[in-house]
Motif scaffolding. Structure first.
Motif, PDB file in Angstrom:
ATOM      1  N   ASP A 249     -27.379  44.984  39.744  1.00 23.91           N
ATOM      2  CA  ASP A 249     -27.215  46.158  40.596  1.00 23.91           C
ATOM      3  C   ASP A 249     -26.409  45.795  41.837  1.00 23.91           C
ATOM      4  OD1 ASP A 249     -27.722  48.798  41.699  1.00 23.91           O
ATOM      5  OD2 ASP A 249     -29.257  47.863  42.948  1.00 23.91           O
ATOM      6  N   GLU A 250     -26.768  44.687  42.481  1.00 19.25           N
ATOM      7  CA  GLU A 250     -26.060  44.263  43.687  1.00 19.25           C
ATOM      8  C   GLU A 250     -24.624  43.867  43.368  1.00 19.25           C
ATOM      9  OE1 GLU A 250     -29.122  41.570  44.210  1.00 19.25           O
ATOM     10  OE2 GLU A 250     -30.283  42.828  45.588  1.00 19.25           O
ATOM     11  N   LEU A 251     -24.425  43.216  42.223  1.00 25.65           N
ATOM     12  CA  LEU A 251     -23.076  42.817  41.811  1.00 25.65           C
ATOM     13  C   LEU A 251     -22.174  44.025  41.640  1.00 25.65           C
ATOM     14  CD1 LEU A 251     -20.869  41.012  40.574  1.00 25.65           C
ATOM     15  CD2 LEU A 251     -22.128  41.092  38.407  1.00 25.65           C
ATOM     16  N   PHE A 252     -22.621  45.014  40.850  1.00 17.06           N
ATOM     17  CA  PHE A 252     -21.750  46.149  40.555  1.00 17.06           C
ATOM     18  C   PHE A 252     -21.661  47.137  41.721  1.00 17.06           C
ATOM     19  CE2 PHE A 252     -22.293  44.558  36.229  1.00 17.06           C
ATOM     20  CZ  PHE A 252     -20.982  44.620  35.789  1.00 17.06           C
ATOM     21  N   GLU A 253     -22.656  47.140  42.588  1.00 15.99           N
ATOM     22  CA  GLU A 253     -22.530  47.916  43.825  1.00 15.99           C
ATOM     23  C   GLU A 253     -21.347  47.392  44.636  1.00 15.99           C
ATOM     24  OE1 GLU A 253     -24.218  50.382  47.209  1.00 15.99           O
ATOM     25  OE2 GLU A 253     -24.670  50.342  45.076  1.00 15.99           O
ATOM     26  N   ALA A 254     -21.269  46.074  44.791  1.00 17.43           N
ATOM     27  CA  ALA A 254     -20.167  45.480  45.550  1.00 17.43           C
ATOM     28  C   ALA A 254     -18.824  45.756  44.874  1.00 17.43           C
ATOM     29  CB  ALA A 254     -20.386  43.974  45.688  1.00 17.43           C
ATOM     30  N   LEU A 255     -18.762  45.564  43.557  1.00 16.57           N
ATOM     31  CA  LEU A 255     -17.504  45.774  42.841  1.00 16.57           C
ATOM     32  C   LEU A 255     -17.033  47.228  42.958  1.00 16.57           C
ATOM     33  CD1 LEU A 255     -18.127  43.685  39.591  1.00 16.57           C
ATOM     34  CD2 LEU A 255     -16.652  43.104  41.523  1.00 16.57           C
ATOM     35  N   THR A 256     -17.970  48.161  42.858  1.00 19.38           N
ATOM     36  CA  THR A 256     -17.607  49.583  42.950  1.00 19.38           C
ATOM     37  C   THR A 256     -17.033  49.917  44.323  1.00 19.38           C
ATOM     38  OG1 THR A 256     -19.322  50.202  41.359  1.00 19.38           O
ATOM     39  CG2 THR A 256     -18.473  51.941  42.787  1.00 19.38           C
ATOM     40  N   LEU A 257     -17.673  49.427  45.375  1.00 21.63           N
ATOM     41  CA  LEU A 257     -17.204  49.733  46.724  1.00 21.63           C
ATOM     42  C   LEU A 257     -15.875  49.069  47.035  1.00 21.63           C
ATOM     43  CD1 LEU A 257     -20.577  49.554  48.700  1.00 21.63           C
ATOM     44  CD2 LEU A 257     -19.293  51.591  48.048  1.00 21.63           C
ATOM     45  N   ILE A 258     -15.652  47.868  46.494  1.00 22.01           N
ATOM     46  CA  ILE A 258     -14.356  47.215  46.686  1.00 22.01           C
ATOM     47  C   ILE A 258     -13.277  47.922  45.873  1.00 22.01           C
ATOM     48  CG2 ILE A 258     -13.060  45.086  46.342  1.00 22.01           C
ATOM     49  CD1 ILE A 258     -15.707  43.570  46.747  1.00 22.01           C
ATOM     50  N   GLN A 259     -13.593  48.242  44.626  1.00 18.34           N
ATOM     51  CA  GLN A 259     -12.627  48.906  43.749  1.00 18.34           C
ATOM     52  C   GLN A 259     -12.168  50.239  44.330  1.00 18.34           C
ATOM     53  OE1 GLN A 259     -14.084  51.136  40.434  1.00 18.34           O
ATOM     54  NE2 GLN A 259     -12.676  50.154  38.993  1.00 18.34           N
ATOM     55  N   THR A 260     -13.091  50.985  44.909  1.00 20.41           N
ATOM     56  CA  THR A 260     -12.771  52.301  45.464  1.00 20.41           C
ATOM     57  C   THR A 260     -12.338  52.225  46.931  1.00 20.41           C
ATOM     58  OG1 THR A 260     -15.117  52.639  46.000  1.00 20.41           O
ATOM     59  CG2 THR A 260     -14.327  53.501  43.894  1.00 20.41           C
TER      60      THR A 260
ATOM     61  N   ASN B 151     -11.243  51.603  30.627  1.00 17.80           N
ATOM     62  CA  ASN B 151     -12.167  52.158  31.615  1.00 17.80           C
ATOM     63  C   ASN B 151     -12.074  51.435  32.958  1.00 17.80           C
ATOM     64  OD1 ASN B 151     -13.214  54.208  30.073  1.00 17.80           O
ATOM     65  ND2 ASN B 151     -14.875  52.967  29.233  1.00 17.80           N
ATOM     66  N   ILE B 152     -11.432  50.283  32.958  1.00 20.08           N
ATOM     67  CA  ILE B 152     -11.048  49.603  34.193  1.00 20.08           C
ATOM     68  C   ILE B 152      -9.614  49.148  34.025  1.00 20.08           C
ATOM     69  CG2 ILE B 152     -13.372  48.836  34.838  1.00 20.08           C
ATOM     70  CD1 ILE B 152     -12.694  46.094  33.660  1.00 20.08           C
ATOM     71  N   SER B 153      -8.983  48.741  35.117  1.00 15.33           N
ATOM     72  CA  SER B 153      -7.612  48.245  35.052  1.00 15.33           C
ATOM     73  C   SER B 153      -7.624  46.723  35.112  1.00 15.33           C
ATOM     74  CB  SER B 153      -6.788  48.808  36.215  1.00 15.33           C
ATOM     75  OG  SER B 153      -7.337  48.398  37.455  1.00 15.33           O
ATOM     76  N   PRO B 154      -6.552  46.074  34.682  1.00 15.07           N
ATOM     77  CA  PRO B 154      -6.525  44.601  34.702  1.00 15.07           C
ATOM     78  C   PRO B 154      -6.811  44.008  36.074  1.00 15.07           C
ATOM     79  CG  PRO B 154      -4.724  45.438  33.361  1.00 15.07           C
ATOM     80  CD  PRO B 154      -5.351  46.640  34.034  1.00 15.07           C
ATOM     81  N   LYS B 155      -6.327  44.656  37.127  1.00 15.37           N
ATOM     82  CA  LYS B 155      -6.542  44.102  38.465  1.00 15.37           C
ATOM     83  C   LYS B 155      -8.013  44.164  38.888  1.00 15.37           C
ATOM     84  CE  LYS B 155      -5.556  48.386  41.041  1.00 15.37           C
ATOM     85  NZ  LYS B 155      -4.698  49.001  42.085  1.00 15.37           N
ATOM     86  N   ASP B 156      -8.791  45.052  38.254  1.00 14.44           N
ATOM     87  CA  ASP B 156     -10.213  45.109  38.587  1.00 14.44           C
ATOM     88  C   ASP B 156     -10.927  43.812  38.202  1.00 14.44           C
ATOM     89  OD1 ASP B 156     -10.053  47.677  39.631  1.00 14.44           O
ATOM     90  OD2 ASP B 156     -10.468  48.624  37.708  1.00 14.44           O
ATOM     91  N   LEU B 157     -10.482  43.189  37.135  1.00 15.91           N
ATOM     92  CA  LEU B 157     -11.096  41.926  36.722  1.00 15.91           C
ATOM     93  C   LEU B 157     -10.842  40.819  37.737  1.00 15.91           C
ATOM     94  CD1 LEU B 157     -10.401  41.832  32.874  1.00 15.91           C
ATOM     95  CD2 LEU B 157     -12.578  42.240  34.028  1.00 15.91           C
ATOM     96  N   ASP B 158      -9.759  40.962  38.518  1.00 14.88           N
ATOM     97  CA  ASP B 158      -9.442  39.956  39.528  1.00 14.88           C
ATOM     98  C   ASP B 158     -10.438  39.985  40.693  1.00 14.88           C
ATOM     99  OD1 ASP B 158      -7.236  39.252  38.017  1.00 14.88           O
ATOM    100  OD2 ASP B 158      -5.865  40.550  39.136  1.00 14.88           O
ATOM    101  N   LEU B 159     -11.271  41.023  40.757  1.00 14.92           N
ATOM    102  CA  LEU B 159     -12.264  41.097  41.826  1.00 14.92           C
ATOM    103  C   LEU B 159     -13.395  40.099  41.621  1.00 14.92           C
ATOM    104  CD1 LEU B 159     -12.592  44.985  42.200  1.00 14.92           C
ATOM    105  CD2 LEU B 159     -11.153  43.422  43.528  1.00 14.92           C
ATOM    106  N   LEU B 160     -13.509  39.545  40.403  1.00 15.94           N
ATOM    107  CA  LEU B 160     -14.578  38.616  40.067  1.00 15.94           C
ATOM    108  C   LEU B 160     -14.036  37.203  39.890  1.00 15.94           C
ATOM    109  CD1 LEU B 160     -16.716  40.626  37.505  1.00 15.94           C
ATOM    110  CD2 LEU B 160     -17.577  39.578  39.591  1.00 15.94           C
ATOM    111  N   LEU B 161     -14.699  36.243  40.529  1.00 13.51           N
ATOM    112  CA  LEU B 161     -14.376  34.834  40.361  1.00 13.51           C
ATOM    113  C   LEU B 161     -15.596  34.133  39.754  1.00 13.51           C
ATOM    114  CD1 LEU B 161     -12.780  34.214  43.873  1.00 13.51           C
ATOM    115  CD2 LEU B 161     -11.559  34.714  41.738  1.00 13.51           C
ATOM    116  N   ILE B 162     -15.373  33.069  38.991  1.00 15.84           N
ATOM    117  CA  ILE B 162     -16.460  32.288  38.404  1.00 15.84           C
ATOM    118  C   ILE B 162     -16.291  30.824  38.787  1.00 15.84           C
ATOM    119  CG2 ILE B 162     -17.538  31.479  36.281  1.00 15.84           C
ATOM    120  CD1 ILE B 162     -16.974  34.000  34.939  1.00 15.84           C
ATOM    121  N   SER B 163     -17.390  30.188  39.143  1.00 11.70           N
ATOM    122  CA  SER B 163     -17.347  28.768  39.476  1.00 11.70           C
ATOM    123  C   SER B 163     -18.670  28.110  39.106  1.00 11.70           C
ATOM    124  CB  SER B 163     -17.074  28.565  40.970  1.00 11.70           C
ATOM    125  OG  SER B 163     -17.111  27.190  41.310  1.00 11.70           O
ATOM    126  N   ASP B 164     -18.585  26.820  38.751  1.00 10.95           N
ATOM    127  CA  ASP B 164     -19.772  26.011  38.491  1.00 10.95           C
ATOM    128  C   ASP B 164     -19.962  24.941  39.564  1.00 10.95           C
ATOM    129  OD1 ASP B 164     -20.589  27.147  35.900  1.00 10.95           O
ATOM    130  OD2 ASP B 164     -18.696  26.321  35.182  1.00 10.95           O
TER     131      ASP B 164
END
Length: 295
Positions: A208-219, A251-264
């Protein structure tokens, strides 16, 4: 730092219990949290526009005003507006002068012997040493690990706790502890006072917290800031689904995926956060109107 969320009377005695204590006391009586009451509405009989209104419905509406006069006003939705407002005011007042801070999210069920717990502690310690405060949900698991790391790193450790019927109790590593009745108030404060989100493995609340942030950044409701997922093995399936299914049907654009980073790597996460913060700082110097959102 003193917890400013606790009310005191003139003699210094507690005038109000913490949210957790208050909930536990009410729970013994079969009560529910105020957040549940806010989102609840009793069902009513369905009446087609082409049918006459049942006599029982007419009688009920005739007596509605009389019932309202005899009902405790403090339990109605208009009264809750003041409770909601008080949570915003208190939250803004307490957090207004904290240093730049990073929100760290993850499961409350993560045990101290889980590798993610140690990684969250190290990540928070590195961020604290870099100059950031750390904000969590204030509970156990990953939240506890992050708050612990913040204190080990010598910076401010902040917890925004929520009334829940299970799991959630304040961890012992908090410099500032706020208690909330309402999820949406709490999430607004996370967004307003965080310069990045670091997401460790978690459940529905973490998602919920993850997609809340993504939605507000995307919009563009908030300025773009890093959203970093820790643990490629845990998040890989989600990223594949976003890329292959959600992006696949546009349902999303390619640049939307750039909003997420992954690291170990906790050290890499700290570097990504610091670089993004400095970059945003430079952008704000160039464009003074850039920061027009709630953040």
């Amino acid at each position: 730092m003193k917890n400013r969320n606790t009310k005191m009377n003139g003699s210094g005695n507690h005038r109000d219990k913490t949210a957790t204590e208050r909930y536990n006391a009410l729970r013994q009586k079969g009560a529910v949290t105020d957040d549940e009451r806010l989102l609840s509405r009793p069902t009513q009989p369905l009446v087609s526009p082409n049918q006459p209104v049942p006599h029982e419905r007419i009688k009920e509406e005739e007596h509605a005003f009389e019932r309202a006069l005899n009902f405790d006003y403090t339990m109605t939705d208009p009264w809750r507006v003041f409770r909601i407002m008080s949570e915003f005011v208190n939250g803004f007042d307490v957090l207004a002068h904290i240093p730049p801070s990073i929100a760290i999210f993850g499961s409350a069920r993560t045990r101290p012997d889980d590798p993610s717990y140690a990684a969250a502690t190290l990540t928070a310690r590195l961020l604290a040493q870099a100059g950031f405060g750390v904000i969590t949900g204030g509970g156990p698991g990953i939240m506890e690990a992050a708050n612990k790391g913040a204190q080990e790193g010598g910076n401010l450790s902040i917890g925004c706790n929520i009334e829940l019927p299970f799991e959630q109790s304040s961890n012992p590593y908090l410099d500032i502890s706020l208690d909330f009745r309402y999820f949406f108030v709490r999430k607004t404060l996370f967004m307003k006072y965080s310069s990045a989100f670091v997401i460790f493995p978690g459940g529905f609340g973490t998602m919920d917290e993850l997609f809340e942030a993504l939605t507000l950044i995307q919009t563009q409701k908030v300025s773009n800031f890093p959203v970093i997922l820790y643990g490629s093995a845990y998040w890989g399936g989600l990223m594949s689904w976003l890329r292959e299914t959600m992006l696949g049907v546009e349902n999303i654009s390619p640049k939307d995926l750039d909003l997420l980073l992954i690291s170990d790597d906790p050290a890499e996460i700290c570097t990504l956060v610091c670089e993004a913060y400095q970059h945003n700082s430079q952008l704000e110097k160039v464009d003074r109107t850039r920061e027009t959102s709630i953040r």
